[in-house]
Write a protein that holds these residues in place. Structure first.
Motif, PDB file in Angstrom:
ATOM      1  N   ARG A  95       0.994  -1.288   0.046  1.00 32.42           N
ATOM      2  CA  ARG A  95       0.044   0.014   0.092  1.00 32.42           C
ATOM      3  C   ARG A  95       0.899   1.145   0.068  1.00 32.42           C
ATOM      4  NH1 ARG A  95      -4.868  -1.852   4.138  1.00 32.42           N
ATOM      5  NH2 ARG A  95      -5.176  -3.865   3.187  1.00 32.42           N
ATOM      6  N   VAL A  96       1.370   1.450  -1.259  1.00 33.56           N
ATOM      7  CA  VAL A  96       2.148   2.742  -1.213  1.00 33.56           C
ATOM      8  C   VAL A  96       1.280   3.833  -1.835  1.00 33.56           C
ATOM      9  CG1 VAL A  96       4.281   1.449  -1.721  1.00 33.56           C
ATOM     10  CG2 VAL A  96       2.914   2.248  -3.630  1.00 33.56           C
ATOM     11  N   PHE A  97       1.860   5.217  -1.632  1.00 34.90           N
ATOM     12  CA  PHE A  97       0.981   6.259  -2.254  1.00 34.90           C
ATOM     13  C   PHE A  97       1.344   6.418  -3.706  1.00 34.90           C
ATOM     14  CE2 PHE A  97       1.663   7.344   2.511  1.00 34.90           C
ATOM     15  CZ  PHE A  97       0.471   7.353   2.670  1.00 34.90           C
ATOM     16  N   ALA A  98       0.411   5.837  -4.583  1.00 37.56           N
ATOM     17  CA  ALA A  98       0.808   5.496  -5.706  1.00 37.56           C
ATOM     18  C   ALA A  98       1.078   6.882  -6.660  1.00 37.56           C
ATOM     19  CB  ALA A  98      -0.200   4.703  -6.708  1.00 37.56           C
ATOM     20  N   ARG A  99       0.447   7.951  -6.342  1.00 35.42           N
ATOM     21  CA  ARG A  99       0.717   9.280  -7.125  1.00 35.42           C
ATOM     22  C   ARG A  99       1.760  10.093  -6.548  1.00 35.42           C
ATOM     23  NH1 ARG A  99      -5.741  11.372  -8.426  1.00 35.42           N
ATOM     24  NH2 ARG A  99      -6.342   9.323  -9.514  1.00 35.42           N
ATOM     25  N   MET A 100       2.264   9.614  -5.462  1.00 32.19           N
ATOM     26  CA  MET A 100       3.529  10.483  -4.968  1.00 32.19           C
ATOM     27  C   MET A 100       4.521   9.732  -5.554  1.00 32.19           C
ATOM     28  SD  MET A 100       1.929  10.770  -1.055  1.00 32.19           S
ATOM     29  CE  MET A 100       3.577  11.320  -0.314  1.00 32.19           C
ATOM     30  N   THR A 101       5.819  10.645  -5.472  1.00 32.27           N
ATOM     31  CA  THR A 101       7.069  10.005  -5.781  1.00 32.27           C
ATOM     32  C   THR A 101       7.665   9.191  -4.706  1.00 32.27           C
ATOM     33  OG1 THR A 101       8.427  11.776  -4.750  1.00 32.27           O
ATOM     34  CG2 THR A 101       7.425  11.984  -7.047  1.00 32.27           C
ATOM     35  N   VAL A 102       8.667   8.306  -4.997  1.00 31.65           N
ATOM     36  CA  VAL A 102       9.147   7.376  -4.061  1.00 31.65           C
ATOM     37  C   VAL A 102       9.912   7.990  -2.950  1.00 31.65           C
ATOM     38  CG1 VAL A 102      11.519   5.901  -3.619  1.00 31.65           C
ATOM     39  CG2 VAL A 102       9.804   5.625  -5.835  1.00 31.65           C
ATOM     40  N   ALA A 103      10.536   9.483  -3.342  1.00 30.92           N
ATOM     41  CA  ALA A 103      11.069  10.355  -2.076  1.00 30.92           C
ATOM     42  C   ALA A 103      10.087  10.546  -1.253  1.00 30.92           C
ATOM     43  CB  ALA A 103      11.647  11.615  -2.940  1.00 30.92           C
ATOM     44  N   ASP A 104       8.878  11.185  -2.062  1.00 25.60           N
ATOM     45  CA  ASP A 104       7.683  11.732  -1.172  1.00 25.60           C
ATOM     46  C   ASP A 104       7.030  10.370  -0.089  1.00 25.60           C
ATOM     47  OD1 ASP A 104       7.993  14.308  -1.754  1.00 25.60           O
ATOM     48  OD2 ASP A 104       6.636  14.232  -3.227  1.00 25.60           O
ATOM     49  N   ASN A 105       7.032   9.243  -0.651  1.00 26.48           N
ATOM     50  CA  ASN A 105       6.722   8.250   0.216  1.00 26.48           C
ATOM     51  C   ASN A 105       7.532   7.967   1.578  1.00 26.48           C
ATOM     52  OD1 ASN A 105       4.587   5.885  -0.859  1.00 26.48           O
ATOM     53  ND2 ASN A 105       5.243   7.192  -2.739  1.00 26.48           N
ATOM     54  N   LEU A 106       8.738   8.331   1.152  1.00 28.85           N
ATOM     55  CA  LEU A 106       9.773   8.020   2.099  1.00 28.85           C
ATOM     56  C   LEU A 106       9.666   9.047   3.126  1.00 28.85           C
ATOM     57  CD1 LEU A 106      12.777   6.757   0.110  1.00 28.85           C
ATOM     58  CD2 LEU A 106      11.296   5.267   1.661  1.00 28.85           C
ATOM     59  N   ARG A 107       9.441  10.236   2.780  1.00 27.81           N
ATOM     60  CA  ARG A 107       9.331  11.475   3.660  1.00 27.81           C
ATOM     61  C   ARG A 107       7.857  11.194   4.495  1.00 27.81           C
ATOM     62  NH1 ARG A 107      10.349  14.414  -1.098  1.00 27.81           N
ATOM     63  NH2 ARG A 107      12.357  15.238  -1.158  1.00 27.81           N
ATOM     64  N   ALA A 108       6.973  10.679   3.864  1.00 24.39           N
ATOM     65  CA  ALA A 108       5.754  10.306   4.747  1.00 24.39           C
ATOM     66  C   ALA A 108       5.785   9.245   5.661  1.00 24.39           C
ATOM     67  CB  ALA A 108       4.535   9.805   3.785  1.00 24.39           C
ATOM     68  N   GLY A 109       6.967   8.368   5.579  1.00 18.29           N
ATOM     69  CA  GLY A 109       7.205   7.383   6.493  1.00 18.29           C
ATOM     70  C   GLY A 109       7.868   7.901   7.669  1.00 18.29           C
ATOM     71  N   ALA A 110       8.891   8.899   7.394  1.00 16.24           N
ATOM     72  CA  ALA A 110       9.429   9.655   8.341  1.00 16.24           C
ATOM     73  C   ALA A 110       8.713  10.502   9.542  1.00 16.24           C
ATOM     74  CB  ALA A 110      10.732  10.621   7.709  1.00 16.24           C
ATOM     75  N   ALA A 136      14.106   8.113  -7.092  1.00 17.24           N
ATOM     76  CA  ALA A 136      13.556   8.624  -5.947  1.00 17.24           C
ATOM     77  C   ALA A 136      12.456   9.749  -6.710  1.00 17.24           C
ATOM     78  CB  ALA A 136      14.676   9.496  -5.408  1.00 17.24           C
ATOM     79  N   HIS A 137      12.414  10.235  -7.875  1.00 20.92           N
ATOM     80  CA  HIS A 137      11.477  11.025  -8.205  1.00 20.92           C
ATOM     81  C   HIS A 137      10.554  10.467  -9.338  1.00 20.92           C
ATOM     82  CE1 HIS A 137      14.161  14.112  -6.528  1.00 20.92           C
ATOM     83  NE2 HIS A 137      15.106  13.670  -7.446  1.00 20.92           N
ATOM     84  N   GLN A 138      10.415   9.226  -9.382  1.00 24.86           N
ATOM     85  CA  GLN A 138       9.579   8.548 -10.218  1.00 24.86           C
ATOM     86  C   GLN A 138       8.302   8.460  -9.266  1.00 24.86           C
ATOM     87  OE1 GLN A 138      10.741   4.936 -12.202  1.00 24.86           O
ATOM     88  NE2 GLN A 138       9.013   4.005 -12.046  1.00 24.86           N
ATOM     89  N   ARG A 139       6.922   8.292  -9.655  1.00 20.85           N
ATOM     90  CA  ARG A 139       5.645   8.065  -9.048  1.00 20.85           C
ATOM     91  C   ARG A 139       5.820   6.542  -8.604  1.00 20.85           C
ATOM     92  NH1 ARG A 139       0.369  10.967 -11.801  1.00 20.85           N
ATOM     93  NH2 ARG A 139       1.266  12.997 -11.454  1.00 20.85           N
ATOM     94  N   ALA A 140       5.443   6.240  -7.251  1.00 17.92           N
ATOM     95  CA  ALA A 140       5.432   4.939  -6.680  1.00 17.92           C
ATOM     96  C   ALA A 140       4.376   4.018  -7.573  1.00 17.92           C
ATOM     97  CB  ALA A 140       4.987   5.052  -5.381  1.00 17.92           C
ATOM     98  N   GLY A 141       3.453   4.567  -8.167  1.00 24.69           N
ATOM     99  CA  GLY A 141       2.528   3.600  -8.938  1.00 24.69           C
ATOM    100  C   GLY A 141       3.289   2.941 -10.238  1.00 24.69           C
ATOM    101  N   LEU A 142       4.136   3.471 -10.486  1.00 30.40           N
ATOM    102  CA  LEU A 142       4.962   3.135 -11.749  1.00 30.40           C
ATOM    103  C   LEU A 142       5.966   2.111 -11.559  1.00 30.40           C
ATOM    104  CD1 LEU A 142       5.312   6.371 -13.733  1.00 30.40           C
ATOM    105  CD2 LEU A 142       3.421   4.737 -13.877  1.00 30.40           C
TER     106      LEU A 142
END
Length: 264
Positions: A95-110, A136-142
């Protein structure tokens, strides 16, 4: 069961009138890997949700028992405070945030961890999952399914948990990717993070764990060292796909079960 580990004691959980767990007790020592085996519907995911305090999102509630982290009860804390205390769950289903980037997903976890340790956590994640640093700058859903699972684990690690709850991390992954995830779990544990692992791939789970529990219809029916459970006829037949034809014939003839309660 006392000490500095994660302890579940006599935990019962209900979804309305439906009892999902019945007086379940288990312990995850510091820096250990413990696995929970069981068929679909046995209560494995419910157990993890009860520990992480996310049951209410599915309409469930703890009706009895307690969860302790060391000598501190955490079963009365809100979910964000459980994370802050050092326990973080990776839910089933990437359950990743698909529309957010990889970097932003990691920031959310922090957001659930201490600010002072965020740079260290990010460095750890980049070392464990170099592909995430590259994307890091790719959308997680991809990302591929395996990469999304890596991101889900990495996001949880950004909170620097002492105890990581993993719910079916290899589900739906190709065997090679499942083994990569297993290698990552080993490395995470080698770095000092304890892991409570729910995993449908029982052979993989029993290789990773030092101790295992079997849940049947919401109750612990068997527990012990993982290697010993892997050698029992019942676990071999039911979870490892190994058939002892003589034992199976005996069971059909007598109607007897080989699984007995293991008092640990």
């Amino acid at each position: 069961m006392v000490g500095s580990g994660l302890v579940v004691r006599d935990l019962s959980v209900g979804y309305g009138p439906v009892r999902a767990l019945r007086r379940v007790s288990l312990e995850v020592p510091e820096a250990a890997v413990v696995t929970v085996l069981g068929a679909n519907g046995s209560g494995k995911s419910t157990l993890l949700r009860a520990i992480s305090r996310t049951l209410s999102f599915q309409g469930g509630a703890v009706t009895e028992g307690e969860v302790l982290l060391g000598d501190r009860r955490i079963d009365r804390l809100p979910p964000d405070r459980v994370v802050a205390a050092g326990v973080c769950q990776v839910p089933e289903g990437r359950r990743v945030f698909a529309r957010m980037t990889v970097a932003d997903n990691l920031r959310a976890g922090a957001l659930g961890g201490a600010r002072a340790g965020r740079a260290e956590s990010l460095a750890r994640v980049r070392e464990l999952f170099p592909v995430l640093a590259q994307r890091a700058h790719q959308r997680a859903g991809l990302l591929s399914g395996g990469e999304q699972q890596m991101l889900a684990v990495a996001r949880a690690l950004m909170a620097a948990p002492r105890f990581l709850l993993l719910d079916e991390p290899s589900l739906g992954l190709a065997p090679l990717m499942a083994e990569r995830i297993a290698d990552t779990v080993r490395e995470i544990n080698d770095q000092g993070t304890a892991v409570l692992l729910v995993e449908q791939n029982a052979a993989l789970a029993l290789r990773l764990a030092t101790h295992a529990y079997v849940l049947e219809v919401g109750e612990v029916t068997l527990q012990g060292p993982a290697a010993e459970l892997a050698a029992t006829d019942e676990v071999r037949r039911r979870y490892l796909g190994v058939v002892d034809e003589d034992a199976a014939a005996d069971a059909e003839t007598t109607g007897a079960r080989t699984l007995t309660r293991w008092e640990g």
